[in-house]
Design a protein around this motif. Structure first.
Motif, mmCIF file in Angstrom:
data_model
loop_
_atom_site.group_PDB
_atom_site.id
_atom_site.type_symbol
_atom_site.label_atom_id
_atom_site.label_comp_id
_atom_site.label_asym_id
_atom_site.label_seq_id
_atom_site.Cartn_x
_atom_site.Cartn_y
_atom_site.Cartn_z
ATOM 1 N N ARG A 127 -3.094 -13.911 -13.489
ATOM 2 C CA ARG A 127 -2.271 -15.202 -13.396
ATOM 3 C C ARG A 127 -0.960 -14.820 -12.668
ATOM 4 O O ARG A 127 -0.253 -15.790 -12.433
ATOM 5 N N ILE A 128 -0.577 -13.442 -12.681
ATOM 6 C CA ILE A 128 0.760 -13.341 -12.492
ATOM 7 C C ILE A 128 1.383 -13.692 -10.979
ATOM 8 O O ILE A 128 2.378 -14.091 -10.766
ATOM 9 N N ALA A 142 12.303 -19.483 -20.365
ATOM 10 C CA ALA A 142 11.277 -19.464 -21.136
ATOM 11 C C ALA A 142 10.174 -20.229 -20.691
ATOM 12 O O ALA A 142 9.051 -20.063 -20.819
ATOM 13 N N ALA A 143 10.464 -21.311 -20.039
ATOM 14 C CA ALA A 143 9.423 -22.347 -19.544
ATOM 15 C C ALA A 143 8.565 -21.913 -18.631
ATOM 16 O O ALA A 143 7.239 -22.093 -18.756
ATOM 17 N N SER A 144 9.022 -21.138 -17.728
ATOM 18 C CA SER A 144 7.990 -20.508 -16.597
ATOM 19 C C SER A 144 7.091 -19.664 -17.186
ATOM 20 O O SER A 144 5.828 -19.474 -17.037
ATOM 21 N N LYS A 145 7.538 -18.754 -18.408
ATOM 22 C CA LYS A 145 6.679 -17.755 -19.017
ATOM 23 C C LYS A 145 5.534 -18.511 -19.818
ATOM 24 O O LYS A 145 4.467 -18.378 -19.967
ATOM 25 N N ILE A 146 6.146 -19.718 -20.520
ATOM 26 C CA ILE A 146 5.094 -20.506 -21.377
ATOM 27 C C ILE A 146 4.217 -20.950 -20.447
ATOM 28 O O ILE A 146 2.783 -20.995 -20.686
ATOM 29 N N ALA A 147 4.509 -21.680 -19.377
ATOM 30 C CA ALA A 147 3.771 -22.129 -18.270
ATOM 31 C C ALA A 147 2.466 -21.169 -17.934
ATOM 32 O O ALA A 147 1.331 -21.417 -18.112
ATOM 33 N N LEU A 148 2.894 -20.073 -17.684
ATOM 34 C CA LEU A 148 1.961 -18.984 -17.148
ATOM 35 C C LEU A 148 1.137 -18.439 -18.070
ATOM 36 O O LEU A 148 -0.066 -18.373 -18.090
ATOM 37 N N GLY A 149 1.801 -18.337 -19.359
ATOM 38 C CA GLY A 149 1.217 -18.067 -20.673
ATOM 39 C C GLY A 149 -0.178 -19.004 -20.892
ATOM 40 O O GLY A 149 -1.378 -18.535 -21.253
ATOM 41 N N ALA A 150 0.392 -20.228 -20.888
ATOM 42 C CA ALA A 150 -0.654 -21.461 -21.247
ATOM 43 C C ALA A 150 -1.730 -21.405 -20.199
ATOM 44 O O ALA A 150 -3.029 -21.459 -20.707
ATOM 45 N N LEU A 151 -1.428 -21.229 -19.081
ATOM 46 C CA LEU A 151 -2.579 -21.043 -18.121
ATOM 47 C C LEU A 151 -3.456 -20.071 -18.000
ATOM 48 O O LEU A 151 -4.686 -20.029 -18.110
ATOM 49 N N SER A 152 -3.149 -18.814 -18.619
ATOM 50 C CA SER A 152 -3.761 -17.584 -18.771
ATOM 51 C C SER A 152 -4.770 -17.823 -20.017
ATOM 52 O O SER A 152 -5.820 -17.547 -19.938
ATOM 53 N N CYS A 153 -4.411 -18.371 -21.098
ATOM 54 C CA CYS A 153 -5.278 -18.811 -22.111
ATOM 55 C C CYS A 153 -6.026 -19.855 -22.253
ATOM 56 O O CYS A 153 -7.198 -19.831 -22.751
ATOM 57 N N PHE A 154 -5.580 -20.583 -21.495
ATOM 58 C CA PHE A 154 -6.365 -22.042 -20.865
ATOM 59 C C PHE A 154 -8.070 -21.470 -20.606
ATOM 60 O O PHE A 154 -8.957 -22.142 -21.333
ATOM 61 N N PHE A 155 -7.984 -20.724 -19.651
ATOM 62 C CA PHE A 155 -9.206 -20.396 -19.229
ATOM 63 C C PHE A 155 -10.089 -19.689 -20.315
ATOM 64 O O PHE A 155 -11.239 -20.141 -20.519
ATOM 65 N N THR A 156 -9.670 -18.789 -20.715
ATOM 66 C CA THR A 156 -10.420 -18.002 -22.105
ATOM 67 C C THR A 156 -10.959 -19.093 -23.067
ATOM 68 O O THR A 156 -12.042 -18.968 -23.631
ATOM 69 N N VAL A 157 -9.955 -19.788 -23.390
ATOM 70 C CA VAL A 157 -10.357 -20.805 -24.620
ATOM 71 C C VAL A 157 -11.382 -21.940 -24.191
ATOM 72 O O VAL A 157 -12.281 -22.032 -24.698
ATOM 73 N N ALA A 158 -11.053 -22.371 -22.917
ATOM 74 C CA ALA A 158 -11.997 -23.368 -22.220
ATOM 75 C C ALA A 158 -13.469 -22.676 -22.290
ATOM 76 O O ALA A 158 -14.408 -23.411 -22.492
ATOM 77 N N LEU A 159 -13.450 -21.779 -21.716
ATOM 78 C CA LEU A 159 -14.779 -21.218 -21.362
ATOM 79 C C LEU A 159 -15.682 -20.666 -22.779
ATOM 80 O O LEU A 159 -16.645 -21.036 -22.865
ATOM 81 N N SER A 160 -14.822 -20.285 -23.600
ATOM 82 C CA SER A 160 -15.549 -19.811 -25.045
ATOM 83 C C SER A 160 -15.874 -21.204 -25.686
ATOM 84 O O SER A 160 -16.922 -21.154 -26.461
ATOM 85 N N THR A 161 -15.334 -22.277 -25.618
ATOM 86 C CA THR A 161 -15.412 -23.491 -26.192
ATOM 87 C C THR A 161 -16.681 -24.043 -25.494
ATOM 88 O O THR A 161 -17.583 -24.523 -26.354
ATOM 89 N N ALA A 162 -16.658 -24.256 -24.300
ATOM 90 C CA ALA A 162 -17.878 -24.846 -23.665
ATOM 91 C C ALA A 162 -19.036 -23.908 -24.081
ATOM 92 O O ALA A 162 -20.215 -24.598 -24.237
ATOM 93 N N GLY A 163 -19.126 -22.875 -23.991
ATOM 94 C CA GLY A 163 -20.270 -21.800 -24.440
ATOM 95 C C GLY A 163 -20.627 -22.078 -25.778
ATOM 96 O O GLY A 163 -21.717 -22.308 -26.145
ATOM 97 N N GLY A 164 -19.596 -22.107 -26.697
ATOM 98 C CA GLY A 164 -19.794 -22.486 -27.992
ATOM 99 C C GLY A 164 -20.705 -23.780 -28.253
ATOM 100 O O GLY A 164 -21.665 -24.040 -29.042
ATOM 101 N N GLY A 206 -7.585 -15.310 -26.145
ATOM 102 C CA GLY A 206 -6.243 -16.167 -25.681
ATOM 103 C C GLY A 206 -4.844 -15.851 -25.957
ATOM 104 O O GLY A 206 -4.087 -15.533 -25.241
ATOM 105 N N PHE A 207 -4.906 -15.480 -27.357
ATOM 106 C CA PHE A 207 -3.483 -14.705 -27.876
ATOM 107 C C PHE A 207 -3.107 -13.528 -27.003
ATOM 108 O O PHE A 207 -2.143 -13.412 -26.476
ATOM 109 N N GLY A 208 -4.297 -12.858 -26.800
ATOM 110 C CA GLY A 208 -4.181 -11.499 -26.169
ATOM 111 C C GLY A 208 -3.420 -11.809 -24.828
ATOM 112 O O GLY A 208 -2.592 -11.110 -24.228
ATOM 113 N N THR A 209 -4.292 -12.476 -24.147
ATOM 114 C CA THR A 209 -3.772 -12.768 -22.502
ATOM 115 C C THR A 209 -2.600 -13.503 -22.400
ATOM 116 O O THR A 209 -1.912 -13.172 -21.571
#
Lengths: 268, 294
Positions: A127-128, A142-164, A206-209
């Motif tokens: 994501r960097i 802070a906004a650019s870090k939040i945006a990047l962090g949100a982008l990175s945990c979005f994928f993790t959460v989306a994939l595990s939710t879809a799988g679930g 997602g928290f980790g990423t």
């Protein structure tokens, strides 16, 4: 690092809800303590031997003193607050969008087939590399870090939710229908509890990423946050303080992971 | 291939049910279901008719692939499109009905709920208060012989116990017709016989009208007042057999000569259908193998 709690094996399949106890006992705890002690002794030995520069491998005493100093330093808390705020904002935004997207992809065969390959291909992209874009869009704060962090945990959460969502045993849905559950009841009493474990595990990952991404972004370009502080200390070549900060960050990350693990655990 | 099968089945006169004396609880009236269109269409259920009287235990038996599960889904309201009428209280079933309680073949307990909360699930949907919910669930937990296991999670129970939880969960909703699809299919023979005792006992205690879908011959004879024998694809009523074994019954009945006579008699009918089913399945596999190689 030893400070992070190892992930407990969790069967996400339908029969994974056990009240069974932990596999490990005293033995694994002894080994864990042994690893930390061994590493400390090795470190101290190397430090005192003079084989390496004392500046690069400072004595544990110096590091301990630096930790003490760090913990009374108001600048540390200010930076910690900034980073924590970024991580939680990332997790809230990316997690919410991820769950929403995951449910859409998981419940709709067509949407899933159309969009999921993109999510899969984009998920492992570092994501960097989007950081310069985020800086242009959201500035250096802070906004650019939040945006990047949100982008990175979005994928993790989306994939595990879809799988679930797809992993839900269809017979449970038929049971709900046979008892004439309303759509709301189906969602609250069948879909959500059936997806609970994979979704919460996704949030935990997602928290980790989000944390990795936020800190990484702070080391690159920022004027506050723990990542910024690490680079500042590094530029002064204040090794004991650098190690002190790293250890504190490890402990915070480990504790955060541990707390999320407890929350997502099988009790309740 | 399908045509030949249809003709063979069509040559035989389908026995007609005599008009029932009392008012039937459940009426299956000329029900058919076809999947797909054109030459590839499969007729799963073809013009089936039979009744289930109040308090009666009826089993529908047929070889695998005879459309039993389709019939189960139609009566349970999970298969809403079909031809003909499934009637309860003079109203046609189209969608899940409060009078029908379904027990599924698959493992269907909620793994995140303990036994008590699993059984209380239908009451929760009806917004029954917590203490009443517990009392009513408790009654059915005892009925299926699971008292003392209320706080256990399904993963801590055996397969037979989990299936009893499912049965209690369905009974607690107070269905007038208990509809079960091979509820013991995943269990071993001994558990199956003992669970059969439990079912007989429950049925006698509650006078529960029950329709059991099964492919197991001993199970059907052990439990039923009447057995509807189905043909293999398309599923039709081949014969309806009255089982005049004394009640109250236990699994000991399986060793009686009368039991053996019924099993032999029904197997005579079933054998033809099962053989045809097996031959068609094997022919299908051979044809698929040929196309795969070619």
């Amino acid at each position: 690092m030893a400070a992070t709690e190892p992930v407990r094996p969790k069967a996400a399949r339908s029969q994974g809800w056990t009240a069974g106890g932990p596999v490990s006992g005293r033995d694994t705890n002894l080994i864990r303590i042994g690893i930390v002690l061994g590493a400390a002794i090795l470190w101290e030995g190397v430090s005192r031997s003079g084989w390496l520069f004392q500046d690069v491998v400072p004595s544990l005493l110096a590091i301990g003193a630096a930790i003490g100093k760090m913990l009374v330093n108001p600048a540390f808390y200010a930076n910690l607050q900034v980073t924590a705020g970024e991580v939680f904002a990332s997790l809230a935004i990316g997690g919410a969008l991820g769950i929403f997207t995951g449910i859409a992809l998981g419940s709709n065969r067509f949407l899933g087939a159309a969009f999921e390959p993109y999510v899969y291909y984009l998920a492992p992209t570092p994501r960097i590399i989007f950081f310069p874009v985020m800086i242009m869009w959201f500035g250096v704060g802070a906004a650019s870090k939040i945006a990047l962090g949100a982008l990175s945990c979005f994928f993790t959460v989306a994939l595990s939710t879809a799988g679930g969502m797809r992993g839900i045993d269809t017979v449970l849905i038929r049971v709900g229908k046979s008892f004439r559950a309303t759509p709301w009841q189906m969602g609250m009493k069948i879909y959500l509890p059936a997806m609970r474990v994979p979704v919460l595990n996704g949030i935990r990952l997602g928290f980790g990423t989000a944390m990795v991404t936020a800190l990484l972004a702070e080391t690159k370009l920022s004027n506050q946050g723990l990542g910024y502080m690490i680079m500042q200390i590094y530029s002064r070549f204040d090794m004991p303080s650098l190690y002190a900060l790293l250890i504190i960050v490890f402990i915070i990350a480990g504790a955060g992971n541990l707390i999320l693990g407890r929350v997502t655990g099988t009790n309740a | 291939m399908n045509n030949a099968a249809a003709n063979a089945a069509g040559d035989k006169a389908v026995p007609v049910m005599p008009a029932p004396a009392a008012e039937a609880q459940l009426v299956i009236d000329r029900v058919s279901k076809r999947f797909g269109e054109g030459p590839g269409a499969v007729v799963a259920v073809d013009d089936m008719s039979f009744d289930v009287m109040p308090g009666e235990f009826v089993a529908c038996i047929g070889p695998s692939g005879c459309g039993k599960s389709t019939l189960f889904n139609i009566i349970g309201g999970l298969q809403e499109e079909y031809v003909g009428n499934v009637m309860i209280d003079k109203s046609r079933i189209a969608g899940p009905h409060a009078a029908v309680g379904m027990v599924f073949q698959e493992e269907s307990t909620f793994p995140w709920r303990n036994v008590l909360d699993n059984v209380a699930f239908p009451l929760e949907l009806q917004n029954v208060g917590q203490s009443e919910r517990r009392d009513r669930a408790q009654k059915f937990i005892s009925l299926v012989g699971l008292q003392g296991f209320e706080k256990r999670m399904p993963s801590e129970l055996s397969g037979g116990m989990r299936q009893r939880v499912s049965i209690a969960r369905t009974l607690v909703s107070g269905p007038r017709i208990l509809l079960m699809d091979e509820p013991f299919a995943a269990l071993d023979e001994q558990t199956r016989l003992l669970l059969g005792d439990k079912i007989t006992q429950i049925q006698q205690e509650l006078h529960q009208t029950t329709l059991l879908i099964t492919h197991n011959l001993t199970e059907a004879v052990q439990l039923s007042d009447r057995i509807v024998v189905m043909t293999y694809r398309p599923g039709r009523v081949k014969r309806i057999v009255n089982i005049d074994l004394p009640r109250p019954r236990t699994s000991d009945v399986v060793s009686s000569p009368a039991f053996g006579k019924y099993v032999a008699e029904i197997w005579g009918d079933l054998r033809e259908e099962a053989t045809r089913g097996m031959e068609e399945a094997e022919a299908g596999a051979a044809a698929r193998g040929k196309t795969a190689r070619g």
